[in-house]
Design a protein around this motif. Structure first.
Motif, PDB file in Angstrom:
ATOM      1  N   HIS A 171     -44.701 -37.271  16.298  1.00 51.48           N
ATOM      2  CA  HIS A 171     -44.915 -38.467  17.119  1.00 51.48           C
ATOM      3  C   HIS A 171     -44.935 -38.143  18.608  1.00 51.48           C
ATOM      4  O   HIS A 171     -45.537 -38.867  19.384  1.00 51.48           O
ATOM      5  CB  HIS A 171     -43.824 -39.502  16.835  1.00 51.48           C
ATOM      6  N   MET A 172     -44.238 -37.100  19.028  1.00 58.33           N
ATOM      7  CA  MET A 172     -44.162 -36.690  20.432  1.00 58.33           C
ATOM      8  C   MET A 172     -43.631 -37.800  21.329  1.00 58.33           C
ATOM      9  O   MET A 172     -44.098 -38.011  22.430  1.00 58.33           O
ATOM     10  CB  MET A 172     -45.523 -36.210  20.949  1.00 58.33           C
ATOM     11  N   ASP A 173     -42.624 -38.531  20.841  1.00 61.13           N
ATOM     12  CA  ASP A 173     -42.029 -39.617  21.612  1.00 61.13           C
ATOM     13  C   ASP A 173     -40.747 -39.210  22.317  1.00 61.13           C
ATOM     14  O   ASP A 173     -39.940 -40.052  22.668  1.00 61.13           O
ATOM     15  CB  ASP A 173     -41.755 -40.820  20.699  1.00 61.13           C
ATOM     16  N   GLY A 174     -40.545 -37.924  22.541  1.00 60.49           N
ATOM     17  CA  GLY A 174     -39.340 -37.453  23.208  1.00 60.49           C
ATOM     18  C   GLY A 174     -39.381 -37.702  24.704  1.00 60.49           C
ATOM     19  O   GLY A 174     -40.322 -38.274  25.245  1.00 60.49           O
ATOM     20  N   ALA A 175     -38.364 -37.231  25.381  1.00 61.96           N
ATOM     21  CA  ALA A 175     -38.263 -37.374  26.834  1.00 61.96           C
ATOM     22  C   ALA A 175     -39.254 -36.450  27.536  1.00 61.96           C
ATOM     23  O   ALA A 175     -39.658 -35.421  26.988  1.00 61.96           O
ATOM     24  CB  ALA A 175     -36.840 -37.048  27.283  1.00 61.96           C
ATOM     25  N   ASN A 176     -39.651 -36.814  28.741  1.00 62.26           N
ATOM     26  CA  ASN A 176     -40.557 -35.995  29.523  1.00 62.26           C
ATOM     27  C   ASN A 176     -39.961 -34.593  29.719  1.00 62.26           C
ATOM     28  O   ASN A 176     -38.805 -34.453  30.084  1.00 62.26           O
ATOM     29  CB  ASN A 176     -40.818 -36.642  30.883  1.00 62.26           C
ATOM     30  N   GLY A 177     -40.737 -33.568  29.432  1.00 61.92           N
ATOM     31  CA  GLY A 177     -40.294 -32.191  29.580  1.00 61.92           C
ATOM     32  C   GLY A 177     -39.562 -31.636  28.367  1.00 61.92           C
ATOM     33  O   GLY A 177     -39.185 -30.470  28.364  1.00 61.92           O
ATOM     34  N   ALA A 178     -39.355 -32.460  27.331  1.00 62.02           N
ATOM     35  CA  ALA A 178     -38.641 -31.995  26.136  1.00 62.02           C
ATOM     36  C   ALA A 178     -39.431 -30.889  25.439  1.00 62.02           C
ATOM     37  O   ALA A 178     -40.661 -30.892  25.436  1.00 62.02           O
ATOM     38  CB  ALA A 178     -38.404 -33.145  25.175  1.00 62.02           C
ATOM     39  N   THR A 179     -38.719 -29.946  24.876  1.00 66.15           N
ATOM     40  CA  THR A 179     -39.355 -28.822  24.189  1.00 66.15           C
ATOM     41  C   THR A 179     -39.015 -28.799  22.696  1.00 66.15           C
ATOM     42  O   THR A 179     -39.278 -27.822  22.019  1.00 66.15           O
ATOM     43  CB  THR A 179     -38.943 -27.493  24.833  1.00 66.15           C
ATOM     44  N   THR A 180     -38.424 -29.882  22.204  1.00 65.65           N
ATOM     45  CA  THR A 180     -38.121 -30.009  20.786  1.00 65.65           C
ATOM     46  C   THR A 180     -39.081 -31.017  20.182  1.00 65.65           C
ATOM     47  O   THR A 180     -39.205 -32.138  20.687  1.00 65.65           O
ATOM     48  CB  THR A 180     -36.671 -30.492  20.579  1.00 65.65           C
ATOM     49  N   PHE A 181     -39.760 -30.635  19.120  1.00 63.76           N
ATOM     50  CA  PHE A 181     -40.747 -31.479  18.469  1.00 63.76           C
ATOM     51  C   PHE A 181     -40.288 -31.743  17.040  1.00 63.76           C
ATOM     52  O   PHE A 181     -40.088 -30.816  16.274  1.00 63.76           O
ATOM     53  CB  PHE A 181     -42.113 -30.806  18.480  1.00 63.76           C
ATOM     54  N   THR A 182     -40.117 -33.016  16.689  1.00 65.55           N
ATOM     55  CA  THR A 182     -39.581 -33.392  15.386  1.00 65.55           C
ATOM     56  C   THR A 182     -40.693 -33.761  14.417  1.00 65.55           C
ATOM     57  O   THR A 182     -41.532 -34.608  14.717  1.00 65.55           O
ATOM     58  CB  THR A 182     -38.620 -34.588  15.545  1.00 65.55           C
ATOM     59  N   ASP A 183     -40.673 -33.140  13.249  1.00 64.62           N
ATOM     60  CA  ASP A 183     -41.623 -33.443  12.184  1.00 64.62           C
ATOM     61  C   ASP A 183     -41.073 -34.612  11.383  1.00 64.62           C
ATOM     62  O   ASP A 183     -39.997 -34.530  10.804  1.00 64.62           O
ATOM     63  CB  ASP A 183     -41.803 -32.211  11.290  1.00 64.62           C
ATOM     64  N   SER A 184     -41.811 -35.730  11.338  1.00 63.39           N
ATOM     65  CA  SER A 184     -41.371 -36.926  10.622  1.00 63.39           C
ATOM     66  C   SER A 184     -42.034 -37.071   9.263  1.00 63.39           C
ATOM     67  O   SER A 184     -42.015 -38.151   8.672  1.00 63.39           O
ATOM     68  CB  SER A 184     -41.671 -38.170  11.470  1.00 63.39           C
ATOM     69  N   SER A 185     -42.640 -36.005   8.746  1.00 63.15           N
ATOM     70  CA  SER A 185     -43.267 -36.076   7.429  1.00 63.15           C
ATOM     71  C   SER A 185     -42.197 -36.139   6.344  1.00 63.15           C
ATOM     72  O   SER A 185     -41.004 -35.959   6.615  1.00 63.15           O
ATOM     73  CB  SER A 185     -44.184 -34.870   7.200  1.00 63.15           C
ATOM     74  N   THR A 186     -42.601 -36.402   5.107  1.00 60.64           N
ATOM     75  CA  THR A 186     -41.636 -36.524   4.012  1.00 60.64           C
ATOM     76  C   THR A 186     -40.967 -35.204   3.674  1.00 60.64           C
ATOM     77  O   THR A 186     -39.899 -35.179   3.080  1.00 60.64           O
ATOM     78  CB  THR A 186     -42.299 -37.089   2.750  1.00 60.64           C
ATOM     79  N   THR A 187     -41.578 -34.082   4.046  1.00 61.99           N
ATOM     80  CA  THR A 187     -40.964 -32.764   3.871  1.00 61.99           C
ATOM     81  C   THR A 187     -40.979 -32.070   5.230  1.00 61.99           C
ATOM     82  O   THR A 187     -41.846 -31.242   5.514  1.00 61.99           O
ATOM     83  CB  THR A 187     -41.713 -31.907   2.826  1.00 61.99           C
ATOM     84  N   PRO A 188     -40.035 -32.427   6.122  1.00 60.10           N
ATOM     85  CA  PRO A 188     -40.030 -31.932   7.499  1.00 60.10           C
ATOM     86  C   PRO A 188     -40.009 -30.403   7.602  1.00 60.10           C
ATOM     87  O   PRO A 188     -39.361 -29.725   6.819  1.00 60.10           O
ATOM     88  CB  PRO A 188     -38.758 -32.514   8.095  1.00 60.10           C
TER      89      PRO A 188
END
Length: 68
Positions: free
Chosen positions: A29-46
């Motif tokens: 989704h890339m809805d993190g804070a500006n400059g964040a370097t952590t990307f979360t996979d929201s799929s059913t098998t992250p």
């Protein structure tokens, strides 16, 4: 207000899911804070995501949500 007996419990309601959602293997989704370097996979098998180079989330411009 009127008075009366309670009705029976209703059955649970399932959300109307996208019929193609079972084909999604990576959902960022890339809805993190500006400059964040952590990307979360929201799929059913992250999956664990590793960034390349200086990739980071930017909130300067986005079509949906708050970042890109």
């Amino acid at each position: 207000m009127g008075t009366g007996s309670y009705s029976s419990a209703s059955s649970s309601v399932a959300p109307n899911l996208d019929p193609y959602s079972s084909y999604v293997v990576l959902l960022l989704h890339m809805d993190g804070a500006n400059g964040a370097t952590t990307f979360t996979d929201s799929s059913t098998t992250p999956k664990s995501i590793s960034r390349f180079g200086s990739a980071q989330i930017s909130t300067a411009q986005s079509k949906f949500g708050g970042g890109s």
